[in-house]
Design a protein around this motif. Sequence first.
Motif, PDB file in Angstrom:
ATOM      1  N   PHE A   1      53.911  -4.624  44.861  1.00 26.97           N
ATOM      2  CA  PHE A   1      53.047  -5.697  44.886  1.00 26.97           C
ATOM      3  C   PHE A   1      53.467  -7.133  45.099  1.00 26.97           C
ATOM      4  O   PHE A   1      52.939  -7.892  45.977  1.00 26.97           O
ATOM      5  CB  PHE A   1      52.072  -5.926  43.615  1.00 26.97           C
ATOM      6  N   ASN A   2      54.525  -7.372  44.826  1.00 26.52           N
ATOM      7  CA  ASN A   2      55.184  -8.834  44.767  1.00 26.52           C
ATOM      8  C   ASN A   2      55.859  -8.961  46.160  1.00 26.52           C
ATOM      9  O   ASN A   2      55.910 -10.012  46.730  1.00 26.52           O
ATOM     10  CB  ASN A   2      56.351  -8.904  43.660  1.00 26.52           C
ATOM     11  N   LEU A   3      56.240  -7.655  46.772  1.00 25.38           N
ATOM     12  CA  LEU A   3      56.878  -7.712  48.174  1.00 25.38           C
ATOM     13  C   LEU A   3      55.506  -8.134  49.165  1.00 25.38           C
ATOM     14  O   LEU A   3      55.810  -8.913  49.909  1.00 25.38           O
ATOM     15  CB  LEU A   3      56.997  -6.345  48.637  1.00 25.38           C
ATOM     16  N   VAL A   4      54.521  -7.507  48.959  1.00 21.53           N
ATOM     17  CA  VAL A   4      53.277  -7.793  49.637  1.00 21.53           C
ATOM     18  C   VAL A   4      52.877  -9.358  49.221  1.00 21.53           C
ATOM     19  O   VAL A   4      52.486 -10.109  50.214  1.00 21.53           O
ATOM     20  CB  VAL A   4      52.269  -6.876  49.771  1.00 21.53           C
TER      21      VAL A   4
ATOM     22  N   GLU B   1      43.552   4.667  48.603  1.00 21.46           N
ATOM     23  CA  GLU B   1      42.785   4.076  47.710  1.00 21.46           C
ATOM     24  C   GLU B   1      43.632   3.427  46.538  1.00 21.46           C
ATOM     25  O   GLU B   1      43.411   2.430  45.989  1.00 21.46           O
ATOM     26  CB  GLU B   1      41.613   4.819  46.797  1.00 21.46           C
ATOM     27  N   VAL B   2      44.885   4.168  46.385  1.00 20.62           N
ATOM     28  CA  VAL B   2      45.973   3.877  45.266  1.00 20.62           C
ATOM     29  C   VAL B   2      46.492   2.534  45.782  1.00 20.62           C
ATOM     30  O   VAL B   2      46.767   1.490  44.953  1.00 20.62           O
ATOM     31  CB  VAL B   2      47.154   4.769  45.282  1.00 20.62           C
ATOM     32  N   ILE B   3      46.876   2.239  47.149  1.00 23.09           N
ATOM     33  CA  ILE B   3      47.360   1.220  47.828  1.00 23.09           C
ATOM     34  C   ILE B   3      46.190  -0.086  47.702  1.00 23.09           C
ATOM     35  O   ILE B   3      46.544  -1.142  47.438  1.00 23.09           O
ATOM     36  CB  ILE B   3      47.945   1.152  49.010  1.00 23.09           C
TER      37      ILE B   3
ATOM     38  N   LEU C   1      46.554  -3.641  45.870  1.00 23.90           N
ATOM     39  CA  LEU C   1      46.467  -4.846  46.482  1.00 23.90           C
ATOM     40  C   LEU C   1      45.110  -5.704  46.321  1.00 23.90           C
ATOM     41  O   LEU C   1      45.297  -6.762  46.608  1.00 23.90           O
ATOM     42  CB  LEU C   1      46.807  -4.860  48.005  1.00 23.90           C
ATOM     43  N   GLN C   2      44.160  -5.107  45.493  1.00 20.12           N
ATOM     44  CA  GLN C   2      43.024  -5.759  45.351  1.00 20.12           C
ATOM     45  C   GLN C   2      43.265  -7.201  44.639  1.00 20.12           C
ATOM     46  O   GLN C   2      42.502  -8.226  45.157  1.00 20.12           O
ATOM     47  CB  GLN C   2      42.240  -4.926  44.338  1.00 20.12           C
ATOM     48  N   PRO C   3      43.894  -7.589  43.854  1.00 21.65           N
ATOM     49  CA  PRO C   3      44.048  -8.753  43.324  1.00 21.65           C
ATOM     50  C   PRO C   3      44.571  -9.767  44.352  1.00 21.65           C
ATOM     51  O   PRO C   3      44.274 -11.167  44.324  1.00 21.65           O
ATOM     52  CB  PRO C   3      45.187  -8.876  42.144  1.00 21.65           C
TER      53      PRO C   3
ATOM     54  N   VAL D   1      42.186  -3.572  52.075  1.00 17.47           N
ATOM     55  CA  VAL D   1      42.810  -3.761  52.886  1.00 17.47           C
ATOM     56  C   VAL D   1      43.026  -2.602  54.060  1.00 17.47           C
ATOM     57  O   VAL D   1      42.804  -2.855  55.327  1.00 17.47           O
ATOM     58  CB  VAL D   1      44.328  -3.889  52.504  1.00 17.47           C
ATOM     59  N   PHE D   2      42.797  -1.487  53.532  1.00 13.05           N
ATOM     60  CA  PHE D   2      43.023  -0.295  54.656  1.00 13.05           C
ATOM     61  C   PHE D   2      41.882   0.549  54.422  1.00 13.05           C
ATOM     62  O   PHE D   2      40.922   0.937  53.596  1.00 13.05           O
ATOM     63  CB  PHE D   2      44.342   0.591  54.277  1.00 13.05           C
ATOM     64  N   THR D   3      41.291   0.473  55.816  1.00  6.97           N
ATOM     65  CA  THR D   3      40.160   1.290  56.182  1.00  6.97           C
ATOM     66  C   THR D   3      40.354   2.480  57.262  1.00  6.97           C
ATOM     67  O   THR D   3      41.330   2.194  57.924  1.00  6.97           O
ATOM     68  CB  THR D   3      38.947   0.493  56.312  1.00  6.97           C
TER      69      THR D   3
END
Length: 369
Positions: free
Chosen positions: A83-86, A130-132, A136-138, A144-146
Motif C-alpha cells: 500500500f505504501n509503495l503505491v 478484489e483483494v488488490i 487500494l480503496q483508501p 482501480v482494476f476492472t
Amino acid sequence: MNFSYWELKEWFKDVDFTVVGSGIVGLNCALQLSKNYPKAKILILEKGILPQGASTKNAGFACFGSLSELIDDLETHTEDEVFNLVKKRWEGLQLLRTNLGDKNIDFQQNKGYELFLTTELYESCLDKKEVINKLLQPLFSSDVFTVDDNKFHFKNIHQNYITNQFEGQIDTGKMAAKLLEKVLSSGVKIINNIQVKEFSEGNEQVVVQTNQIMFKTKKLFVTTNGFANQLLNEKVQPARAQVLITKPIENLHIKGTFHLDKGYYYFRNIDDRILFGGGRNLDFKGEETTDFGQTALIQNKLEEILKTTILPNTKVEVEHRWSGIMGVGNQKKTIVKKLSNNVFCGVRLGGMGVAIGSLVGKELAELVD
C-alpha cells in the motif's frame, strides 16, 4: 583543465550543495534545495550531454504498478508495504503534474491495460483482483482494476485483459526540458559532460574529484540510480531496458499504456507510433549492465511480438532503438538516506522513476538538517 579565475570563482568556489546526476531525482533535489536555501550556491554535475540515466530513456508510463506486479509484491512484502509503495508512486505522480503542469509534460490519462499470454495467468490475477482493489480503496475511493474485452484486437493473448483507469502517459523529453528550465531559472548551475570519479569527506566539506577538476562542496547528493555503485556501496543492481519505436502508422487505433507478461514487456502509442520495450526476462544476467546497447536476442523478440501480437495485420517498420539503465534491488523501497555528515543519496527507483522521482528528490533535499 585550463580554467580561468572567473570560471573557478563562478562555478567551483564556495559551493554549498552539489548534486550528482541531472535526472528526475537530481533536478527535483536541486529544485527543493533552492527553495529551502534560496541563497545557497547549488551545482549539478552530469556525465552526459543529456541525462544518462533512465529519466529520458524510459517509456513515459505514468503508472504505479500493474495488477500482476502488485500481486507478486505481496509475496515478498506485507500489505502495508505494498500500500505504501503505491501511495508514494501516486503522490509522486501528482507532485510531478503539479510542479510542471499536465500540458508541459503532455500528460494523458488514457488508462493502462494488462494483457495475458495464457488463460491460467489471467485467471490467477482475476482471483486476486478484489483483494488488490480493496487494499487500494483508501487511496482511490473506487476500484482501480476492472475487466475489459480485447477492444484493440491484439492477437495471441487471452480475450480479456485488466484495465487500470488511473494510469496515464507522459512525454519524458518534455518533462526533462521543463524541469531543466525550472531548475535553471531558480539559479542552480548545471555542468554537463563531467563525471565524478570519487569523493572524500572532511569535517565540514566534501572533496569531489571529477575527470575535469577537483573542488570542495559543503554537501554532496548522489542521484545516479542504476549507476550508483560506481560511487557508493549500496544494494543497487543496474538493469538495462531495451526499447524500439516504429515509424508513424496510418490510422493507429491503439491508445493507452500496455503491460504484457507481468510487465516484462510494455508498449504505448506516441505520435502515431508504437513505442515498445522490455524482454529483460530473456537474459536477466546479461541485462545487469551499465553498458548501453541492444542485443539480437531481445530485439528480435520485441519485433516478433510487435508483428504477431500488437499489430498483426499492419505493415510496421522500426525506426529507432535505444536502451536505458534502471536501478533495482531485492526490495522495491527506494534508498533515500544520509550516508554521513555531508553525503546523501536517493537511488534504486526500481523502474518507477516517472512515478516517484519527484518525491524522492524532494525527500532527499529535506534530509539536510
